[in-house]
Motif scaffolding. Structure first.
Motif, PDB file in Angstrom:
ATOM      1  N   GLU A  83      76.989  54.215   8.840  1.00  0.00           N
ATOM      2  CA  GLU A  83      77.423  54.287   7.294  1.00  0.00           C
ATOM      3  C   GLU A  83      78.348  52.496   7.935  1.00  0.00           C
ATOM      4  O   GLU A  83      77.971  51.724   6.935  1.00  0.00           O
ATOM      5  CB  GLU A  83      77.993  55.112   7.670  1.00  0.00           C
ATOM      6  N   GLY A  84      78.379  52.617   8.821  1.00  0.00           N
ATOM      7  CA  GLY A  84      79.047  51.389   9.105  1.00  0.00           C
ATOM      8  C   GLY A  84      78.005  49.832   8.757  1.00  0.00           C
ATOM      9  O   GLY A  84      77.813  48.534   8.732  1.00  0.00           O
ATOM     10  N   GLN A  85      76.763  50.009   9.735  1.00  0.00           N
ATOM     11  CA  GLN A  85      75.700  49.291   9.254  1.00  0.00           C
ATOM     12  C   GLN A  85      75.327  48.741   8.086  1.00  0.00           C
ATOM     13  O   GLN A  85      75.146  48.271   7.210  1.00  0.00           O
ATOM     14  CB  GLN A  85      74.212  49.964  10.402  1.00  0.00           C
ATOM     15  N   ILE A  86      75.329  50.231   6.953  1.00  0.00           N
ATOM     16  CA  ILE A  86      75.344  49.743   5.239  1.00  0.00           C
ATOM     17  C   ILE A  86      76.288  48.991   5.087  1.00  0.00           C
ATOM     18  O   ILE A  86      75.809  47.974   4.093  1.00  0.00           O
ATOM     19  CB  ILE A  86      75.586  51.625   5.288  1.00  0.00           C
ATOM     20  N   VAL A  87      77.526  49.022   5.458  1.00  0.00           N
ATOM     21  CA  VAL A  87      78.986  48.387   4.853  1.00  0.00           C
ATOM     22  C   VAL A  87      78.454  47.135   4.657  1.00  0.00           C
ATOM     23  O   VAL A  87      78.721  46.027   4.635  1.00  0.00           O
ATOM     24  CB  VAL A  87      79.801  48.874   5.329  1.00  0.00           C
ATOM     25  N   ARG A  88      78.615  46.709   6.552  1.00  0.00           N
ATOM     26  CA  ARG A  88      77.653  45.844   6.898  1.00  0.00           C
ATOM     27  C   ARG A  88      77.241  44.757   6.328  1.00  0.00           C
ATOM     28  O   ARG A  88      76.689  43.942   6.241  1.00  0.00           O
ATOM     29  CB  ARG A  88      78.330  45.484   8.655  1.00  0.00           C
TER      30      ARG A  88
ATOM     31  N   GLU B 188      87.618  41.126   8.185  1.00  0.00           N
ATOM     32  CA  GLU B 188      88.702  42.238   8.698  1.00  0.00           C
ATOM     33  C   GLU B 188      87.654  43.999   7.537  1.00  0.00           C
ATOM     34  O   GLU B 188      88.007  44.945   8.365  1.00  0.00           O
ATOM     35  CB  GLU B 188      89.793  41.894   7.866  1.00  0.00           C
ATOM     36  N   THR B 189      87.133  43.585   6.628  1.00  0.00           N
ATOM     37  CA  THR B 189      86.570  44.702   5.705  1.00  0.00           C
ATOM     38  C   THR B 189      85.595  45.478   7.065  1.00  0.00           C
ATOM     39  O   THR B 189      85.426  46.584   6.855  1.00  0.00           O
ATOM     40  CB  THR B 189      86.768  44.519   3.906  1.00  0.00           C
ATOM     41  N   ILE B 190      84.601  44.015   6.628  1.00  0.00           N
ATOM     42  CA  ILE B 190      83.716  44.522   7.481  1.00  0.00           C
ATOM     43  C   ILE B 190      84.335  45.306   9.117  1.00  0.00           C
ATOM     44  O   ILE B 190      84.134  46.380   9.301  1.00  0.00           O
ATOM     45  CB  ILE B 190      82.620  43.789   7.685  1.00  0.00           C
ATOM     46  N   ARG B 191      84.977  44.525  10.021  1.00  0.00           N
ATOM     47  CA  ARG B 191      85.422  45.028  11.010  1.00  0.00           C
ATOM     48  C   ARG B 191      85.671  46.463  10.762  1.00  0.00           C
ATOM     49  O   ARG B 191      85.626  47.105  11.905  1.00  0.00           O
ATOM     50  CB  ARG B 191      86.455  44.169  11.555  1.00  0.00           C
TER      51      ARG B 191
END
Length: 250
Positions: free
Chosen positions: A95-100, A164-167
């Protein structure tokens, strides 16, 4: 709990200087870094009284910090018991990978389109420091500078707060990224890919910048596969999940 377990060496909390100076922000940054670096390992029990004594804070800033970590799914709070460090959950990593990918590929295209030569020296300094850290096989410094490079991409694009959104969306993914350095001796590869990305944006070539960054970010899922193969006890995987289908084969 020893202070060095939380703080590590003096440079162990690389984001700390950029976080607001409140006690809760400081505690959050120190605990997050300890979890990302695996000084606090999955399953470890975090006791409120002990943490307050170790970090020199009252319960209110500690609880605020723990709440932020729980929102990032780095810890689980068990009422009337304790807080536990979570395993690396594959669904949350992907999920984090998709956001990033969604955000950062857009950022790098904008960075190439609107490249400001005034930022070239900042990129070159980060790349120089990355090379020195890679030569020392310095995992902490390499991970910190990896983040610094990607933060600069967002700044160069004109949207510095996107980092910051990504982090905030990639706490679990950051644990995989951090482990890629010691597990894969990833230092020089990351440096070379960063160098190629910088050359593409400095050359104002958005297509090349996006192509190179996409390959670079795909390395996160390859690192997840390495972690699954070598340290499966750190990872929680539901083989029936959609995320499991996105992990490269061994």
């Amino acid at each position: 709990m020893r202070q060095d377990v939380i703080s590590g060496r003096k440079t162990a909390a690389p984001e700390l200087a950029r976080v607001e100076g409140s006690k809760a922000a400081r505690v959050y940054a120190e605990l997050r870094d300890a979890i990302i670096s695996m000084r606090l390992r999955p399953g470890e029990r975090l006791l409120e009284k002990e943490l307050c004594e170790t970090l020199g804070v009252s319960r209110t800033p500690l609880r605020d910090a723990i709440l932020r970590l729980a929102q990032e799914r780095l810890v689980t709070v068990v009422p009337s018991d304790a807080t536990f460090v979570n395993k690396i959950v594959v669904d949350t990593v992907v999920e984090g990978q998709i956001v990033r990918e969604s955000l950062e590929l857009r950022m790098v295209a904008l960075a190439a389109e609107f490249f400001d030569p005034a930022l070239a020296a900042d990129f070159e300094l980060v790349l120089f420091r990355e090379r020195k850290a890679a030569e020392r096989h310095d995992n902490e410094e390499s991970f910190m500078l990896d983040n610094s490079f990607h933060r600069l991409l967002c700044e160069c694009a004109g949207f510095p707060h996107v980092w910051e959104t990504i982090r905030n969306a990639t706490g679990q993914l950051d644990r995989v990224r951090r482990q890629s350095f010691p597990l894969q001796d990833f230092h020089m590869q990351v440096l070379e890919e960063h160098q190629a990305i910088f050359e593409a944006i400095a050359g104002r070539d958005p297509d090349a910048a996006v192509r190179i960054l996409k390959t670079h970010l795909n390395g996160n899922l390859r690192s997840l596969r390495v972690l699954l193969d070598r340290q499966p006890d750190l990872v929680e995987l539901d083989p029936r999940s959609a995320a499991a289908t996105l992990i490269p084969a061994t």
